[in-house]
Structure formats: structure tokens, C-alpha cells
Design an enzyme around this catalytic site. Structure first.
Site, short mmCIF file in Angstrom:
data_model
loop_
_atom_site.label_atom_id
_atom_site.label_comp_id
_atom_site.label_asym_id
_atom_site.label_seq_id
_atom_site.Cartn_x
_atom_site.Cartn_y
_atom_site.Cartn_z
N ARG A 198 17.75 6.94 -29.69
CA ARG A 198 19.09 7.51 -29.80
C ARG A 198 19.91 7.23 -28.52
O ARG A 198 21.11 7.00 -28.58
CB ARG A 198 19.02 9.02 -30.07
CG ARG A 198 20.38 9.62 -30.33
CD ARG A 198 20.30 11.05 -30.81
NE ARG A 198 19.71 11.93 -29.79
CZ ARG A 198 19.33 13.18 -30.01
NH1 ARG A 198 19.45 13.70 -31.22
NH2 ARG A 198 18.82 13.92 -29.05
N LYS A 212 25.31 11.02 -28.06
CA LYS A 212 25.14 12.19 -27.20
C LYS A 212 25.86 11.89 -25.89
O LYS A 212 25.28 11.33 -24.96
CB LYS A 212 23.65 12.48 -27.00
CG LYS A 212 23.37 13.94 -26.69
CD LYS A 212 21.91 14.28 -26.93
CE LYS A 212 21.52 15.62 -26.37
NZ LYS A 212 22.13 16.78 -27.01
N GLU A 266 28.42 20.71 -37.90
CA GLU A 266 27.28 21.20 -37.12
C GLU A 266 27.72 22.26 -36.14
O GLU A 266 28.91 22.55 -36.00
CB GLU A 266 26.58 20.05 -36.40
CG GLU A 266 27.41 19.39 -35.32
CD GLU A 266 26.62 18.37 -34.51
OE1 GLU A 266 25.40 18.51 -34.35
OE2 GLU A 266 27.26 17.42 -34.00
C1 LIG Z 1 25.63 18.82 -30.91
C2 LIG Z 1 24.17 18.77 -31.14
N1 LIG Z 1 23.72 18.64 -32.40
C3 LIG Z 1 22.41 18.59 -32.67
C4 LIG Z 1 21.46 18.68 -31.68
C5 LIG Z 1 20.02 18.62 -32.03
O1 LIG Z 1 19.47 17.37 -31.72
P1 LIG Z 1 17.93 17.24 -31.40
O2 LIG Z 1 17.19 17.85 -32.54
O3 LIG Z 1 17.69 15.78 -31.29
O4 LIG Z 1 17.70 17.97 -30.14
C6 LIG Z 1 21.87 18.79 -30.34
C7 LIG Z 1 20.92 18.86 -29.21
O5 LIG Z 1 19.99 19.58 -29.13
C8 LIG Z 1 23.25 18.85 -30.07
O6 LIG Z 1 23.69 18.98 -28.81
#
Ligand SMILES: Cc1ncc(COP(=O)(O)O)c(C=O)c1O
Length: 340
Positions: free
Chosen positions: A84, A185, A221
């Protein structure tokens, strides 16, 4: 000042920055990644013209190291974070950091700060924060040609404590544009979520639930986690959207839900539908799985399952995920990497 291990109260760590002895650093210049190494200095020296300070070339990751009962340490799908990170780099016009070197560097940081991996059963973990910034000078809007990649580590408690239902509010703001950087991210997405989250906290909510930025009709989300719901028919559903982060926890739960016969699916979920879920939750590395107690929209509170108790499907998914992460249960092949 460096954090002394003897000063840590494992049960009350919170989710705060601490300066541990070692971090990993590698630099990109002359068109290639230089050899990286562990360093002790937690600070960064930047020119005032550095790209990151003006046009925001920054990407990051978040993953955890878990202390097992036998004292060894588990990493949960670090190769997925490496991948990612490379995708985020591509979206931000940055040079991807080699994925194998990413995983190797994560392991080096964990081992170098080994005594800071919290004890098994403390509920705490060692959180790893890889990040990359554009460091060369720019004045016009353009990508940097020099970058710094770092990974630091911090022992943390649960971001949201255990399986306690939390109250969320539907945000009127967007955190990312439809075909923007939501799947990456990158700090800009989080910068735009700060004011909404300050306002949400002021009004007593744990966080915001964002809607799709094009129509404000579908659930996107949370500020720091993906959304899932369990329909009245018992199906695990989670939003499919161009503007949300591709969560590794979500992708893992899709597999576990399949094994548990929950017929999981990624699809658009209208807000109305979300209000009528049997159960709902937030999922992410920091959040693990955190049940949604209620969602407030236009002044009306919609309770999902219960404001004080966690539903059976959420509890079962949580237990299976956490047991795999801590090595109490074997997960699908390749999910867990154990280091001594
Ligand atoms: C905006 C956002 N969505 C989803 C997630 C979840 O992603 P992951 O399961 O890869 O930690 C995160 C981080 O934890 C996030 O910052």
C-alpha cells in the site's frame, strides 16, 4: 528525551508519541534509494524550501508488532503495508520504496527496540510508523527529487479501548475527493479531517462518518477506520468506494467473514441502509474492530445493535482477528510473520 523502558506503564500507554532508541532511515537522491540504516536521532533537518512544507508530498503507514505468549513477536501482514505504501507513493508522484526492503526495515526497527514491545496480555502493542517526505527545495508546484524514508516505533495502548460501542456523527465535510487521494495514506486526507473531528469530539462523538464525496448518499468511512455492517440477513457488507483507504484490516475481515459463512461483499451502502444494520463497526490497525453504538445524522440518533453492548458477530470477528495477530490461532497462510 529518550523514553526509558522502566518508566512505561504498559496498561496505560495511550496513543501518544514517544522517542524510542532507534529508527530506520533511508534517503532517495540521484534517482535511487540509498542504503538505509538504524539511527538514534529522532529529529529531521529540513530546508525551508523542502517540498513537504509547501505541497505536501507525504505518505505513511501504520502497523503493529504483537508480543506472543511465548515471548516471540508477530507482525501482521507487513507485506500488505509495504504494498500500500508503494501505491500511495505512486499516487503522490513519489519514488516507491522497495517492498522487500520495507518489510526488512520494519523488522530491524522492532528488533532494535525489542524491549519496548509490550508484554503479552497487556492489551498494548508496538506501533510502527513508516513515512516518506519530499525534502528537496521547490518553489513552483512540483514533485521533489530527494526524499527521506523513515520508520519509528512507539508502544501504544488500544486506540479505542476494547469492544466498547462508540457514537459517531455523519460529517457534512468530505475528507477526500471522489477521484482524489482517498485511497492513498497521505497526510492531506488527515489534515482535512481535523476540523470535522474537533467538532465531532466537542459534541461528544468518537469520530465522524464520512459520506461519498460525489452524492453524499453512500457511506464512505470513518476518519481513521473503514466501516462494516451486518445486515438483517446476517451478511457482512463494507463500502466499495474510490475515496476510501484500502484497509488491510478490512481485507482480512472479508476473508474471515467468508470463513464464518457471512457471505461478505463490498458494495455501495446507503446511509439509510447503514442505520438499519443489525450490527456495525469500525475496522483498522489502530481501531482493531470497534463496534458502532450509534450514528447521528441531521440531529437524529440511530442506535445500531446497542449503545452499551457488542453484538455476537462483531465479537466473533474481533476474537478471531486478535487471536491470529497474537499467534493464539493460526491464520491464513502468510498473514503472520514471527520474529525472535
Ligand atoms: C482513514 C483510514 N481508513 C481505514 C484505515 C484502516 O486501515 P488498516 O486496516 O490498513 O489499518 C485507516 C488506518 O488505520 C485509516 O486511517
Amino acid at each position: 528525551m529518550k523514553q526509558k523502558v522502566e518508566d512505561l506503564d504498559w496498561k496505560n500507554l495511550g496513543f501518544v508519541y514517544r522517542d524510542l532508541p532507534y529508527r530506520y532511515e533511508a534517503k532517495y537522491k540521484d534517482g535511487e534509494w540509498q542504503e538505509g540504516k538504524l539511527i538514534e536521532d529522532s529529529t529531521l533537518a529540513l530546508s525551508e524550501g523542502a517540498e513537504i512544507l509547501h505541497y505536501g508530498q507525504e505518505i505513511f503507514e501504520g502497523l503493529k508488532a504483537y508480543r506472543r505468549e511465548d515471548g516471540k513477536i508477530n507482525l501482521f501482514r507487513p507485506d500488505e503495508n509495504a504494498h500500500r505504501f508503494a501505491l500511495s507513493a505512486e499516487r503522490l508522484a513519489m519514488p516507491p520504496f522497495p517492498e522487500d526492503r520495507f518489510v526488512e526495515a520494519v523488522k530491524q526497527v522492532v528488533l532494535a527496540n525489542k524491549e519496548y514491545v509490550p508484554p503479552y496480555d497487556s492489551g498494548a502493542t508496538l506501533y510502527l510508523r513508516p513515512f516518506m517526505i519530499g525534502t528537496s527545495n521547490v518553489l513552483g508546484v512540483q514533485a521533489a527529487n530527494e526524499y527521506t524514508f523513515r520508520i519509528f516505533a512507539v508502544p501504544v495502548g488500544a486506540y479505542i479501548k476494547g469492544l466498547n460501542p462508540a457514537d459517531y456523527i455523519v460529517s457534512e465535510y468530505d475528507r477526500a475527493a471522489y477521484a482524489g487521494t482517498g485511497q492513498a495514506k497521505t497526510s492531506g486526507n488527515y489534515a482535512s479531517s481535523l476540523l470535522p473531528s474537533v467538532e465531532a469530539h466537542k459534541n461528544g462523538f468518537a469520530d465522524c462518518l464520512y459520506l461519498d464525496p460525489r452524492e453524499h448518499k453512500y457511506v464512505d468511512e470513518f476518519g481513521g477506520a473503514n466501516f462494516y455492517g451486518i445486515t438483517q440477513e446476517g451478511q457482512f457488507v463494507t463500502p466499495k468506494s474510490k475515496s476510501i483507504l484500502i484497509s488491510i484490516t478490512k481485507r482480512s475481515l472479508l476473508e474471515l467473514a467468508k470463513k464464518q459463512g457471512l457471505n461478505p461483499v463490498e458494495r455501495q451502502i446507503t446511509l439509510e441502509e447503514a442505520f438499519n444494520m443489525k450490527e456495525a463497526g469500525a475496522m483498522g490497525t489502530a481501531a482493531v474492530i470497534s463496534p458502532v453504538g450509534s450514528i447521528t445524522y441531521e440531529g437524529k440518533k440511530h442506535v445500531i445493535y446497542s449503545e452499551t453492548e457488542t453484538g455476537p458477530v462483531t465479537t466473533k470477528l474481533y476474537n478471531e482477528l486478535v487471536d491470529i495477530q497474537y499467534g493464539k490461532q493460526e491464520g491464513p497462510e502468510g498473514w503472520v510473520q514471527t520474529i525472535d
